[in-house]
Write a protein that holds these residues in place. Structure first.
Motif, PDB file in Angstrom:
ATOM      1  N   UNK A 206       0.816  -1.017  -0.061  1.00  0.00           N
ATOM      2  CA  UNK A 206       0.081  -0.074   0.080  1.00  0.00           C
ATOM      3  C   UNK A 206       1.127   1.107   0.058  1.00  0.00           C
ATOM      4  N   UNK A 207       2.147   1.131  -0.282  1.00  0.00           N
ATOM      5  CA  UNK A 207       3.223   2.231  -0.094  1.00  0.00           C
ATOM      6  C   UNK A 207       2.879   3.188  -1.356  1.00  0.00           C
ATOM      7  N   UNK A 208       3.488   4.296  -1.470  1.00  0.00           N
ATOM      8  CA  UNK A 208       3.308   5.400  -2.458  1.00  0.00           C
ATOM      9  C   UNK A 208       3.647   4.659  -3.854  1.00  0.00           C
ATOM     10  N   UNK A 209       4.776   3.967  -3.925  1.00  0.00           N
ATOM     11  CA  UNK A 209       5.380   3.324  -5.028  1.00  0.00           C
ATOM     12  C   UNK A 209       4.565   2.153  -5.650  1.00  0.00           C
ATOM     13  N   UNK A 210       3.689   1.364  -4.799  1.00  0.00           N
ATOM     14  CA  UNK A 210       2.921   0.609  -5.516  1.00  0.00           C
ATOM     15  C   UNK A 210       1.412   1.307  -5.977  1.00  0.00           C
ATOM     16  N   UNK A 211       1.151   2.396  -5.124  1.00  0.00           N
ATOM     17  CA  UNK A 211      -0.172   3.070  -5.426  1.00  0.00           C
ATOM     18  C   UNK A 211       0.050   3.734  -6.825  1.00  0.00           C
ATOM     19  N   UNK A 212       1.271   4.342  -6.977  1.00  0.00           N
ATOM     20  CA  UNK A 212       1.612   5.050  -8.278  1.00  0.00           C
ATOM     21  C   UNK A 212       1.575   4.013  -9.535  1.00  0.00           C
ATOM     22  N   UNK A 213       2.193   2.951  -9.245  1.00  0.00           N
ATOM     23  CA  UNK A 213       1.937   1.940 -10.388  1.00  0.00           C
ATOM     24  C   UNK A 213       0.538   1.482 -10.787  1.00  0.00           C
ATOM     25  N   UNK A 214      -0.221   1.195  -9.514  1.00  0.00           N
ATOM     26  CA  UNK A 214      -1.637   0.941  -9.716  1.00  0.00           C
ATOM     27  C   UNK A 214      -2.714   2.077 -10.540  1.00  0.00           C
ATOM     28  N   UNK A 215      -2.293   3.490 -10.038  1.00  0.00           N
ATOM     29  CA  UNK A 215      -2.701   4.551 -10.733  1.00  0.00           C
ATOM     30  C   UNK A 215      -2.579   4.847 -12.089  1.00  0.00           C
ATOM     31  N   UNK A 216      -1.381   4.367 -12.634  1.00  0.00           N
ATOM     32  CA  UNK A 216      -0.944   4.488 -13.820  1.00  0.00           C
ATOM     33  C   UNK A 216      -1.722   3.244 -14.791  1.00  0.00           C
ATOM     34  N   UNK A 217      -1.767   2.178 -14.160  1.00  0.00           N
ATOM     35  CA  UNK A 217      -2.520   1.211 -14.982  1.00  0.00           C
ATOM     36  C   UNK A 217      -4.252   1.630 -14.875  1.00  0.00           C
ATOM     37  N   UNK A 218      -4.493   2.254 -14.003  1.00  0.00           N
ATOM     38  CA  UNK A 218      -5.860   2.752 -14.239  1.00  0.00           C
ATOM     39  C   UNK A 218      -6.217   3.709 -15.121  1.00  0.00           C
ATOM     40  N   UNK A 219      -5.005   4.450 -15.787  1.00  0.00           N
ATOM     41  CA  UNK A 219      -5.036   5.509 -16.763  1.00  0.00           C
ATOM     42  C   UNK A 219      -5.215   4.615 -18.364  1.00  0.00           C
ATOM     43  N   UNK A 220      -4.930   3.409 -18.178  1.00  0.00           N
ATOM     44  CA  UNK A 220      -5.196   2.818 -19.725  1.00  0.00           C
ATOM     45  C   UNK A 220      -6.285   2.793 -20.081  1.00  0.00           C
ATOM     46  N   UNK A 221      -6.596   3.170 -21.276  1.00  0.00           N
ATOM     47  CA  UNK A 221      -7.657   3.207 -22.057  1.00  0.00           C
ATOM     48  C   UNK A 221      -7.924   3.202 -23.543  1.00  0.00           C
TER      49      UNK A 221
END
Length: 249
Positions: free
Chosen positions: A234-249
């Motif tokens: 749940x740290x910032x690095x993992x959250x950033x990676x998840x957020x970037x994956x959420x931007x795929x479209x």
């Protein structure tokens, strides 16, 4: 599953290199040295579930020094995880893989060799992708020398089949954040950092940012495993990676 095949090019090169070894390559860590075949980390810190999926138009060609594919800290592996069209070849002074020559001559690709311009004749150096008159335009293919800095300089000097390529000299405005193997200079970047800079230059910022975030997450897992500590998913690095994956479209 992303368009990239599994096992990818670096994994296949690693398997081929292991098959040629006269003695087993033993990576430290894990029960009896056990490591995940998908991410090379100890099973307790496996990264495979976090492997990102990012379509890219650009490709990457890794020319790898002899034992680079065997090193768990090698970040060319991360490039192959993220960029579907990643090709990997072992480097040898006395021979060249015919498949590498065929790739460099493939008309769909526009290959550029990435190397510091200060070591190259000025007429070969470019700081942006060369224009192309082809329609459709050829796809960028970034040729990276995946090695320690002394090895990379030798590879550059002793690879005449690369002499016809323009040399892309990157002008990054940041210092390297790579923590797993240290160069004496902070302006020496690891392979995945260089690939991210190239992707950004090719107009693929999402892929570039994803590769940067993936390197940071890989580094966290690697160092926590080395110190026998748990990973904070749940740290910032993992959250950033998840957020970037959420931007795929």
């Amino acid at each position: 599953m992303p368009a990239a095949e599994w096992p990818h090019a670096v994994s296949r090169l690693r398997s081929a290199r292991l098959a040629r070894s006269s003695k087993p390559f033993l990576a430290r860590g894990g029960p009896r040295g056990e490591r995940c075949a998908g991410c090379r980390l100890v099973p307790s810190h496996c990264l495979c579930a976090l492997r990102p999926v990012v379509p890219t138009r650009a490709g990457v060609c890794l020319l790898m020094a002899d034992i680079e594919p065997l090193k768990p800290s090698n970040t060319g592996w991360l490039v192959a995880d993220v960029v579907a069209d990643t090709f990997a070849f072992g480097w040898a002074r006395t021979e060249v893989d015919p498949a590498l020559l065929a790739l460099l001559a493939d008309p769909q690709w526009q290959p550029v060799l990435v190397f510091p311009g200060e070591f190259v004749a000025s007429e070969r150096v470019v700081t942006e992708l060369p224009p192309t008159d082809d329609k459709p335009a050829r796809r960028p293919l970034f040729v990276l020398l995946d090695a320690t800095w002394p090895e990379a300089r030798k590879m550059f000097r002793k690879s005449p089949y690369l002499n016809h390529l323009p040399v892309l000299s990157l002008q990054p405005d940041q210092l390297s954040h790579y923590k797993l193997r240290r160069s004496r200079r902070d302006d020496h970047f690891c392979t995945s950092e260089v690939a991210a800079l190239c992707l950004d230059l090719a107009g693929e910022p999402l892929a570039a940012q994803t590769l940067e975030a993936y390197l940071e997450v890989f580094t966290r897992h690697y160092l926590q495993a080395k110190n026998q500590l748990p990973v904070d998913l749940a740290d910032a690095a993992h959250q950033r990676l998840r957020d970037l994956q959420g931007l795929r479209g």
